[in-house]
Design an enzyme around this catalytic site. Sequence first.
Site, PDB file in Angstrom:
ATOM      1  N   HIS A   1     -61.502  30.348 -32.985  1.00 33.85           N
ATOM      2  CA  HIS A   1     -61.861  28.928 -33.089  1.00 33.85           C
ATOM      3  C   HIS A   1     -62.862  28.774 -34.234  1.00 33.85           C
ATOM      4  CE1 HIS A   1     -62.819  24.909 -32.329  1.00 33.85           C
ATOM      5  NE2 HIS A   1     -62.893  24.896 -31.014  1.00 33.85           N
TER       6      HIS A   1
ATOM      7  N   HIS B   1     -54.963  21.948 -29.669  1.00 27.91           N
ATOM      8  CA  HIS B   1     -56.361  22.351 -29.786  1.00 27.91           C
ATOM      9  C   HIS B   1     -56.498  23.721 -29.100  1.00 27.91           C
ATOM     10  CE1 HIS B   1     -60.442  21.844 -30.851  1.00 27.91           C
ATOM     11  NE2 HIS B   1     -60.888  21.875 -29.612  1.00 27.91           N
TER      12      HIS B   1
ATOM     13  N   PHE C   1     -66.118  18.749 -28.566  1.00 27.72           N
ATOM     14  CA  PHE C   1     -67.280  18.505 -27.712  1.00 27.72           C
ATOM     15  C   PHE C   1     -67.853  17.145 -28.128  1.00 27.72           C
ATOM     16  CE2 PHE C   1     -68.986  22.991 -26.460  1.00 27.72           C
ATOM     17  CZ  PHE C   1     -67.915  23.136 -25.602  1.00 27.72           C
TER      18      PHE C   1
ATOM     19  N   CYS D   1     -65.703  20.356 -33.108  1.00 26.72           N
ATOM     20  CA  CYS D   1     -64.414  21.026 -33.275  1.00 26.72           C
ATOM     21  C   CYS D   1     -63.338  20.117 -33.863  1.00 26.72           C
ATOM     22  CB  CYS D   1     -63.948  21.576 -31.934  1.00 26.72           C
ATOM     23  SG  CYS D   1     -65.282  22.349 -31.045  1.00 26.72           S
TER      24      CYS D   1
ATOM     25  N   LYS E   1     -55.209  29.569 -32.380  1.00 27.61           N
ATOM     26  CA  LYS E   1     -56.570  30.109 -32.214  1.00 27.61           C
ATOM     27  C   LYS E   1     -56.553  31.531 -31.654  1.00 27.61           C
ATOM     28  CE  LYS E   1     -59.321  25.877 -31.738  1.00 27.61           C
ATOM     29  NZ  LYS E   1     -58.353  24.779 -31.823  1.00 27.61           N
TER      30      LYS E   1
ATOM     31  N   GLU F   1     -55.349  19.392 -21.963  1.00 20.70           N
ATOM     32  CA  GLU F   1     -54.515  19.102 -23.136  1.00 20.70           C
ATOM     33  C   GLU F   1     -53.040  19.026 -22.746  1.00 20.70           C
ATOM     34  OE1 GLU F   1     -55.086  21.688 -26.519  1.00 20.70           O
ATOM     35  OE2 GLU F   1     -53.904  20.357 -27.807  1.00 20.70           O
TER      36      GLU F   1
END
Lengths: 403, 86
Positions: A332, A295, A391, A163, A327, A306
């Site tokens: 995403h 994010h 990830f 990502c 998003k 976050e």
Amino acid sequence: MNRVVITGQGTINALGMNVAETLDAMSNGTCGIGPLEFDNVDRLNIKIGGQIKGYAAQDHFNRSEISLYDPFTQFAVIAAQEAITQSGLNFSEEKLADSTGVVLGTAGGGLQTQDQNYRAVYEAGKNRVHPFVVPRLMNNAAASHISMIHGLRGPGFTVASACASSNHAMGQAYHMIRSGMTQVMVTGGSESMLCFGGIKAWEGLRVMSPDGCRPFCGTRNGMVQGEGAAVFVFEEYSHAKTRGANILAEVIGFAMTSDADDIVTPNKRGAASAISRALRDADVSADDVGYINAHGTATTVNDRTECAAIRVALGAAADKVMVSSTKAMHGHLIGGTGGVELLAVIAAIKDGMIAPTINHRTHDPDCDLDVVPNTARQAKVKVAISNAFAFGGLNAVLALKKP
Amino acid sequence: MSVTDKIIAIVAEQAFLEPKDVKPAATLEELGIDSMALVECIFAIEETFDVQVPFNANDPDTQQFDISTIQTIVLAVEGLIAAQKT
């Protein structure tokens, strides 16, 4: 060190077929997420996504191009064309073409090509596949085709960090121009995982939402995938200035860190460290940051972590910074997500348009920041940053300002 | 093997324990099952019993499928098996 500016941007995603449509949708808080349409969707538990509706490859490409371009390449090529056209650069100049490269991000590459051809050989029992399966599925296909179409002969490659792929790619492009290695870079990311195998794999992890993407909301229950691409033209400042280019924004800092912790669970320290280092690299203070494109995946743990990381990195300045996750609107895009999200960062810097976090219903005390809920705002922003936390614990943060 | 024995075997394997050390009253936390091992347990349960477990890692505490102890998991799985037969 050379200064780096952005002189072109292009995109195709669930919110629009180009930048103007996408920014219009963002400023109106439009949701591009809806029912997925592809073969065997009835066998999925997760049936929603940010799919580009009304897209037909044959409207953009001829038959021989389609036989070579997986959808992730098609999206990247379309976005790059828009960005390069806007930049006004002419790559028929030998010296410029030699000093222009392409670095793109993707996580799945030609996943749809793999999906289709596995079906052909395993499910349908065929013993023969199309001769271009390999050049169609390879992760560098999009970068290579952009280089070929526009005759760009500088460094070209593809970055894969799940990502964070787009942000890592744009960070490489930034460093290359800053160091003097190249003058111009075509950079961004692309993804096209919306097919049965692509979503089935994500379903297994149990982190997808069946009903919508609600970042920072008390009711959030997971991420929703999107697809598409966003590509930018990064250019050395004096080169852009000399030719009278329309400068959209300046890239002033970049940092990357690794959590060195868990393969899927994010870590506050790694994220905070990437933000702090990006600000240090940009030589700005936390008080200068007016907007953060988060994010914000809408998983329970990402958003909580976050927000805590932003507090660690910005200190008291976290109370006044605007933070949004777009998003909720475009989904995403995995390896392409940082690209589409940079559009929102540039819009904040250039036009003062702060894209909202839509679908926000209830406050979550674990996400106690100004998340610009539901409605876009107009505000002057000096510095804006874009977070990507992948990830694998790989973090990449870009910082931009008005030139 | 009973449903309880099968579930104990699944959890024991993920927890690196002998089945005899996994008691029905034990919580997954006590057994050292983290979030990754949990989704692997759910997957193994689905494969073993051919059921669909309604589980989303984003809100494990608020779902129909009660994962607080081995015993609650057994009850929930028995419910899923029964629902499938009707």
